[in-house]
Design an enzyme around this catalytic site. Sequence first.
Site, short mmCIF file in Angstrom:
data_model
loop_
_atom_site.label_atom_id
_atom_site.label_comp_id
_atom_site.label_asym_id
_atom_site.label_seq_id
_atom_site.Cartn_x
_atom_site.Cartn_y
_atom_site.Cartn_z
N LYS A 11 1.07 -1.22 -0.08
CA LYS A 11 -0.18 0.28 -0.14
C LYS A 11 0.64 1.51 -0.22
O LYS A 11 2.32 0.64 0.08
CB LYS A 11 -0.78 -0.24 0.93
N ALA A 98 10.81 -2.96 5.72
CA ALA A 98 10.36 -1.56 6.98
C ALA A 98 10.87 -0.40 5.89
O ALA A 98 11.72 0.10 6.36
CB ALA A 98 11.79 -2.78 7.80
N ALA A 99 9.56 -0.04 5.35
CA ALA A 99 9.48 0.97 3.88
C ALA A 99 8.31 1.55 4.00
O ALA A 99 8.77 2.12 3.16
CB ALA A 99 10.12 0.25 3.02
N GLY A 100 7.44 1.32 4.55
CA GLY A 100 6.27 2.34 5.07
C GLY A 100 4.88 1.88 3.74
O GLY A 100 3.89 1.80 3.73
N SER A 105 2.78 -6.98 7.10
CA SER A 105 0.78 -6.60 6.91
C SER A 105 0.34 -7.51 6.17
O SER A 105 -0.72 -8.47 6.78
CB SER A 105 0.69 -5.30 7.55
N ASP A 138 -2.16 -2.09 10.23
CA ASP A 138 -2.84 -1.68 9.22
C ASP A 138 -2.72 -3.43 8.73
O ASP A 138 -3.58 -3.01 6.66
CB ASP A 138 -1.13 -1.47 8.21
P1 ATP Z 1 5.41 -1.26 9.53
O1 ATP Z 1 4.98 0.47 8.96
O2 ATP Z 1 4.31 -1.67 10.33
O3 ATP Z 1 7.06 -0.84 10.45
P2 ATP Z 1 6.62 -1.35 6.71
O4 ATP Z 1 5.80 -1.66 5.90
O5 ATP Z 1 7.19 -0.61 7.05
O6 ATP Z 1 5.46 -1.51 8.01
P3 ATP Z 1 7.66 -4.16 7.01
O7 ATP Z 1 8.43 -4.52 5.63
O8 ATP Z 1 6.30 -4.52 7.67
O9 ATP Z 1 7.91 -2.70 7.11
O10 ATP Z 1 8.90 -4.55 7.85
C1 ATP Z 1 8.70 -3.89 9.56
C2 ATP Z 1 10.07 -4.78 9.64
O11 ATP Z 1 8.54 -6.40 10.67
C3 ATP Z 1 10.88 -5.46 9.57
O12 ATP Z 1 11.85 -5.42 10.83
C4 ATP Z 1 11.00 -7.03 9.66
O13 ATP Z 1 11.84 -7.62 10.02
C5 ATP Z 1 9.96 -8.31 10.22
N1 ATP Z 1 8.48 -8.29 9.67
C6 ATP Z 1 8.10 -8.92 10.39
N2 ATP Z 1 7.03 -9.68 9.64
C7 ATP Z 1 7.47 -9.50 8.10
C8 ATP Z 1 7.28 -9.78 6.94
N3 ATP Z 1 6.09 -11.83 6.25
N4 ATP Z 1 7.70 -9.46 5.66
C9 ATP Z 1 8.16 -8.14 6.59
N5 ATP Z 1 9.01 -7.96 7.09
C10 ATP Z 1 9.01 -8.37 8.09
#
Ligand code: ATP
Length: 290
Positions: A11, A98-100, A105, A138
């Site tokens: 998203k 961990a990219a937003g 999720s 999310d």
């Molecule tokens: P948020 O804003 O919730 O942090 P995000 O999209 O920025 O989400 P994610 O890609 O979900 O970040 O990754 C956040 C952390 O979750 C990372 O440190 C990663 O190691 C961990 N993580 C746990 N499950 C997963 C997964 N299925 N895919 C990617 N990262 C995951």
Amino acid sequence: MDAITLSAYAKINLTLDVTGRRPDGYHTVRMVMQSVGLHDDVTVTRTGTGGVTLACDKPFVPTDGRNLAVRAAEHFFACTGLSCDGLHIALKKRIPVAAGLAGGSTDAAAVLRALDTLYGAGLSTDALCGMGLALGADVPYCLVGGTMLAEGIGEALTPLPPMPDCWAVLCKPGFSVSTAAVYAQMNGGDLPERPDTAGVLRALQAGDYAGVCHRLYNVMERVTACAHAEIGQIKDVLLACGADGAAMSGSGPTTFGLFRSEDKARKAYAALRRDFPDTHLTRMQPGWGR
Ligand code: ATP
């Protein structure tokens, strides 16, 4: 059926506003969310023996109980009372981590959908969203997808008219940000500038693509961009290549541009990939429906 593969879509935030803070410490938000075609492949297989295992093609992603996809499976069995007869989850990650972009999720949401089908549980989307919320704010959105207004802590969803189709260039610079750390700097929602969410809703209602694009705004961008010049550099490249609008997604650091013109989108993609290998060219993605 013993196995199922689902696409788990990323998203972007067309808007992100932090509206306050609940007594339990969670921030309340108001954001317009949009699915994009960039996706992970989530394959869930009933193995007939053992517990929940996970394999991922990206070695830095945890494969144990820290992975949200594993937690989703365990939570599904705990909530439904169904017994796990051995389950393997295979993740092919394309969404930057961990990219937003809600990568974890959306994988968790795909696991919940897959298990509902594999075990014939027949759960409603609302029931799945209730389960998903326990895993992350999310996850309910990721279960539904498409163009949505998300309020509360992100779980209160209102369907919106779809974002007019366009191209998106997503660029994740080579650092990650902690969502909790960015929230900690949000000053409890007391912000100098806010997105024109009502204007975006009106523009979506009117199918006014340009009206959405010039209102893209994320209150978290200021915090992340102050600490990392790359956010501003990426936006400059996107806009110089002809993006109709650009903003950071979620708590960042992924920064995206929207384009009506495929040519301009491809030009921006090629320009950014030279310095930022984690750059992706994609389009708007409709939701799953309720
Ligand atoms: P948020 O804003 O919730 O942090 P995000 O999209 O920025 O989400 P994610 O890609 O979900 O970040 O990754 C956040 C952390 O979750 C990372 O440190 C990663 O190691 C961990 N993580 C746990 N499950 C997963 C997964 N299925 N895919 C990617 N990262 C995951």
